[in-house]
Scaffold this active site. Structure first.
Site, mmCIF file in Angstrom:
data_model
loop_
_atom_site.group_PDB
_atom_site.id
_atom_site.type_symbol
_atom_site.label_atom_id
_atom_site.label_comp_id
_atom_site.label_asym_id
_atom_site.label_seq_id
_atom_site.Cartn_x
_atom_site.Cartn_y
_atom_site.Cartn_z
ATOM 1 C CB VAL A 135 -0.988 -0.029 1.183
ATOM 2 C CG1 VAL A 135 -0.294 0.149 2.521
ATOM 3 C CG2 VAL A 135 -2.076 1.004 1.014
ATOM 4 C CG ASP A 136 5.219 2.957 1.700
ATOM 5 O OD1 ASP A 136 6.303 2.654 2.218
ATOM 6 O OD2 ASP A 136 4.872 4.127 1.477
HETATM 7 N N1 APR Z 1 -5.436 -0.176 -0.716
HETATM 8 C C1 APR Z 1 -5.716 -0.774 0.475
HETATM 9 N N2 APR Z 1 -4.990 -1.781 0.992
HETATM 10 C C2 APR Z 1 -3.930 -2.208 0.263
HETATM 11 C C3 APR Z 1 -3.559 -1.631 -0.978
HETATM 12 C C4 APR Z 1 -4.376 -0.577 -1.458
HETATM 13 N N3 APR Z 1 -4.108 0.038 -2.615
HETATM 14 N N4 APR Z 1 -2.450 -2.288 -1.446
HETATM 15 C C5 APR Z 1 -2.154 -3.237 -0.532
HETATM 16 N N5 APR Z 1 -3.041 -3.203 0.482
HETATM 17 C C6 APR Z 1 -3.128 -4.052 1.668
HETATM 18 C C7 APR Z 1 -2.461 -5.390 1.626
HETATM 19 O O1 APR Z 1 -3.237 -6.313 0.857
HETATM 20 C C8 APR Z 1 -2.445 -5.726 3.099
HETATM 21 O O2 APR Z 1 -3.708 -6.225 3.489
HETATM 22 O O3 APR Z 1 -2.486 -3.388 2.746
HETATM 23 C C9 APR Z 1 -2.232 -4.352 3.765
HETATM 24 C C10 APR Z 1 -0.829 -4.094 4.308
HETATM 25 O O4 APR Z 1 0.115 -4.732 3.463
HETATM 26 P P1 APR Z 1 1.524 -4.025 3.099
HETATM 27 O O5 APR Z 1 1.276 -2.931 2.161
HETATM 28 O O6 APR Z 1 2.463 -5.123 2.706
HETATM 29 O O7 APR Z 1 2.008 -3.360 4.467
HETATM 30 P P2 APR Z 1 2.712 -4.004 5.750
HETATM 31 O O8 APR Z 1 2.406 -5.449 5.929
HETATM 32 O O9 APR Z 1 2.393 -3.044 6.862
HETATM 33 O O10 APR Z 1 4.264 -3.917 5.388
HETATM 34 C C11 APR Z 1 4.854 -2.648 5.308
HETATM 35 O O11 APR Z 1 5.734 -3.063 3.131
HETATM 36 O O12 APR Z 1 5.354 -1.822 1.274
HETATM 37 C C12 APR Z 1 6.247 -2.025 2.286
HETATM 38 O O13 APR Z 1 7.270 0.107 2.586
HETATM 39 C C13 APR Z 1 6.374 -0.821 3.171
HETATM 40 O O14 APR Z 1 8.260 -1.729 4.299
HETATM 41 C C14 APR Z 1 6.872 -1.456 4.425
HETATM 42 C C15 APR Z 1 6.103 -2.768 4.476
#
Ligand code: APR
Length: 171
Positions: free
Chosen positions: A33-34
């Site tokens: 999501v980042d």
């Molecule tokens: N909208 C909503 N939710 C989303 C989106 C989106 N566009 N894209 C992904 N997600 C969801 C994922 O499916 C998951 O359920 O966000 C949730 C969190 O997943 P991650 O993005 O992998 O975040 P996290 O597990 O907190 O890991 C953070 O990942 O991207 C890197 O820079 C970030 O190092 C950090 C780590």
């Protein structure tokens, strides 16, 4: 008490006062999501994050949303899951608590969260949903500043987990 809802969707499309970003401690973007938020917000978001000098796990920092439909982006690094004995639940609760406090400090009425830490960071979904919903419910019960908080789930399993968790909190 403000409303809580779970929706299926893409948080970059949320037209709210603030969306929360599942960041990492550098605040310089990443995948998941980042990555989606940085892509949708445009390069100004990265430029606004650089001077923030990163963010500790569980803490939260705020920037404008730039090209996103949401006015603000609140960046919070969730804990990486290491089995649950290294303070992960408290750190995850801090993410939700500190993000909501920062949102209220900026006069936000509507805040959307993704499912913090349950992607790359490997936090078990049901456990994360329990921590998230309990923390959100506690903040909402104590403050009248917020109107609505949503969990924006990117898939059905995530949506179901948060709906079940919320039902247990409010029962
Ligand atoms: N909208 C909503 N939710 C989303 C989106 C989106 N566009 N894209 C992904 N997600 C969801 C994922 O499916 C998951 O359920 O966000 C949730 C969190 O997943 P991650 O993005 O992998 O975040 P996290 O597990 O907190 O890991 C953070 O990942 O991207 C890197 O820079 C970030 O190092 C950090 C780590």
């Amino acid at each position: 008490m403000a409303e809580f809802a779970v929706i299926r969707g893409d948080i970059t499309e949320s037209k709210v006062d603030a969306i929360v970003n599942a960041a990492n401690t550098t605040l310089l973007g990443g995948g998941g999501v980042d990555g989606a938020i940085h892509r949708a917000a445009g390069p100004e978001l990265f430029a606004a994050c650089v001077p923030l000098n990163g963010c500790l796990t569980g803490e939260a920092k705020i920037t404008p949303g730039f090209k996103l439909p949401s006015k603000w982006v609140i960046h919070t690094p969730g804990p990486v899951w290491h089995g649950g004995q290294q303070g992960e639940p408290e750190l995850l609760a801090n993410c939700y608590r500190n993000s909501l406090r920062l949102a209220m400090d900026h006069g936000c009425k509507t805040v959307d969260f993704p499912s913090l830490s349950t992607g790359v960071y490997g936090y078990p979904l049901a456990d994360a949903a329990a921590v998230a919903t309990q923390t959100i419910a506690t903040v909402l019960a104590k403050s009248n500043d917020l109107q609505r908080v949503r969990l924006v789930a990117f898939d059905d399993a995530t949506a179901a987990a948060y709906r079940v968790a919320w039902a247990q909190v409010v029962d």
